[in-house]
Enzyme design. Sequence first.
Site, mmCIF file in Angstrom:
data_model
loop_
_atom_site.group_PDB
_atom_site.id
_atom_site.type_symbol
_atom_site.label_atom_id
_atom_site.label_comp_id
_atom_site.label_asym_id
_atom_site.label_seq_id
_atom_site.Cartn_x
_atom_site.Cartn_y
_atom_site.Cartn_z
ATOM 1 N N LYS A 50 90.843 15.882 33.203
ATOM 2 C CA LYS A 50 91.600 17.136 33.333
ATOM 3 C C LYS A 50 92.118 17.328 34.767
ATOM 4 C CE LYS A 50 90.939 22.038 32.242
ATOM 5 N NZ LYS A 50 90.001 22.957 31.578
ATOM 6 N N ASP B 154 89.037 24.250 23.501
ATOM 7 C CA ASP B 154 88.762 24.359 24.934
ATOM 8 C C ASP B 154 88.681 22.928 25.442
ATOM 9 O OD1 ASP B 154 87.681 24.588 27.455
ATOM 10 O OD2 ASP B 154 85.866 25.656 26.844
ATOM 11 N N ASP C 130 83.758 32.027 35.806
ATOM 12 C CA ASP C 130 83.629 30.801 35.000
ATOM 13 C C ASP C 130 83.124 29.651 35.873
ATOM 14 O OD1 ASP C 130 83.990 28.492 33.540
ATOM 15 O OD2 ASP C 130 85.980 29.005 32.813
#
Length: 590
Positions: free
Chosen positions: A70, A9, A169
């Site tokens: 990211k 992840d 999430d």
Amino acid sequence: MNDIIIGIDLGTTNSEVALLEDGKVTIIENEDGKILPSYVGVDENGDLLVGRMARNQFIVYPERTVKSIKRKMGEEARVRLGKDEYSPQEISAIILKRLKDMAEKHVGQAICKAVITVPAYFSDRQRQATREAGKIAGLEVVKIINEPTAAALIYESGHKGGKQIMVYDLGGGTFDVSVVRIEDDVIEVVSSHGNNQLGGDDFDKVLVEHILAALYEMHGMEDEDAPAASMARIERAAEAAKIVLSDHPFASVEEEYLLEKNGIPVHLQMEIARHDYEEMIELYVDETMEAVHIALRDAGLTVSDIDEILLVGGSTRTPLVRSRLEREFGMTPRAEIDPDLCVAGGAAMQAAVIGGQQVNAVLVDITPYSFGTSALGEIDGEFSPHVYVPLIKKNTPIPVTKSEVFFTAVPDQKAVDVQVFQGEDKVAVNNIEIGRFLVEGLRKGPAGSEIIASFALDANGILKVSAKEKATGLAKSITIDNAIARFEESELEQARHKVRKLFGESDEEDVSGGGAGVAAEEGRKSHAAAVQAKALIEKAEKLMDDAEDEDREEMVELIELVQQAMGEADAGRLQDAMDDLSEIIFYLES
Ligand code: AMP
């Protein structure tokens, strides 16, 4: 030997690596734990720092540290790290390489294949950049899977048939919600929505502002900027307080020698109440709920089409998030699997399937029942002295400790009676009473004094319950062994018998008409109504002295009506009379 494939992840704030061992998912740890903060830096000597060490220096040396790379994946960007510049792929590769090293150390052999997760909304370009990062780190990326798919995989492995799931999430810096459809072994993301600039970091920020405002007020400072090192400590303290507030009603913030004002050291000492904190973050939670509805609409579904909600990301431990989802969907979201780790675990499961390994369902130690106590409040809009307040909810991983604040109900209240229940019914007395104790000798004062109840359940099923008067520290506790044991019907009956006895009732009162099952159910209901009625009468009698003549007369009449209805076991009339009596009590109290 078969090639090992790891599951990764690669998160905005944190990253994790997992693999399957003997059919079970293992999240790999290093000396700092299972979570690797997604930070890369160089120290003053130019040596590379990855993870916690890089995160620690971020506030003080931002020019030497990179975070949240990211967000730049797929862009033609360059980021500066000390003297050199790097592409987003190169920075991500440094994180991936560290994860790869952790896994290799764990298994004692080289690893060169991985499954990596990405957000469902990632474009082809962003996915391609993730593959490239893998390659730079020496990993062949055998598959890229969506994060919600990974979460669904770990929760639903072995599930047969169809299901519609919502994956909510909320991480440190990003929020995504996805509707996922499962049909036997096929998992498909149907729709996805979110905000990649919303997360736990925002919760930290509002707390930092709150702490600074209090600090300035306490020390007569005026919007002076605290030095970077003090700010770093405040930010750390804010996040720690936030985490405490997920399990407790208050968090204290204490930082000695935080800064100096006119040469005098300034210490920070304050308390934050969960209630105030929830007001501060409410708008953010509202925003996530709007996204939930957009994702549903995009999938052509409504709330009632969703079979399950899965919680992913560390910030979903926030009680306000859970209660809002529960209210909106009328079901308890699932969070048995650590929300920080379930995406990596799902990636490891996918990796194992690709590698042809046998995958078992993930088992975690959870409590099969809720545990809580009873309080005054409302049930379905009506006053009740027996509102069940579960502190530890069913399906929570154990060991766990949760505390909650309650308030004394009357002025100069001398004691609080803490009843401990196991069960799921919203009326406390319809659950099983597994313990009870009295905290006596409370300080004299107005109603509303804070009492903190704390429940700690360990992996052996031992439940410790304590209650503490916040103002004085006066406390009492009990330990209940075997709290998780399933109550047999005979024990259940014994427990009911004990409660009836406490109210001076005989067992025969409960058993009237219908078959055995119905009798027991009816008995429970009439028992609960009788208990409520008695409590209402007590409450009304306490309010009589201060009531106006007209109200007092009405209460006397209603009390008679309640008593008559109880005598004649007329459930309908009893309920009507109780409703009227609750109404007047409510009116007088407010
Ligand atoms: P993730 O990116 O999924 O690892 O989530 C990290 C975020 O979760 C950070 O903002 C953490 O502060 C937050 N977090 C971790 N534990 C808790 C907790 N118990 N309650 C609230 N937020 C938490």
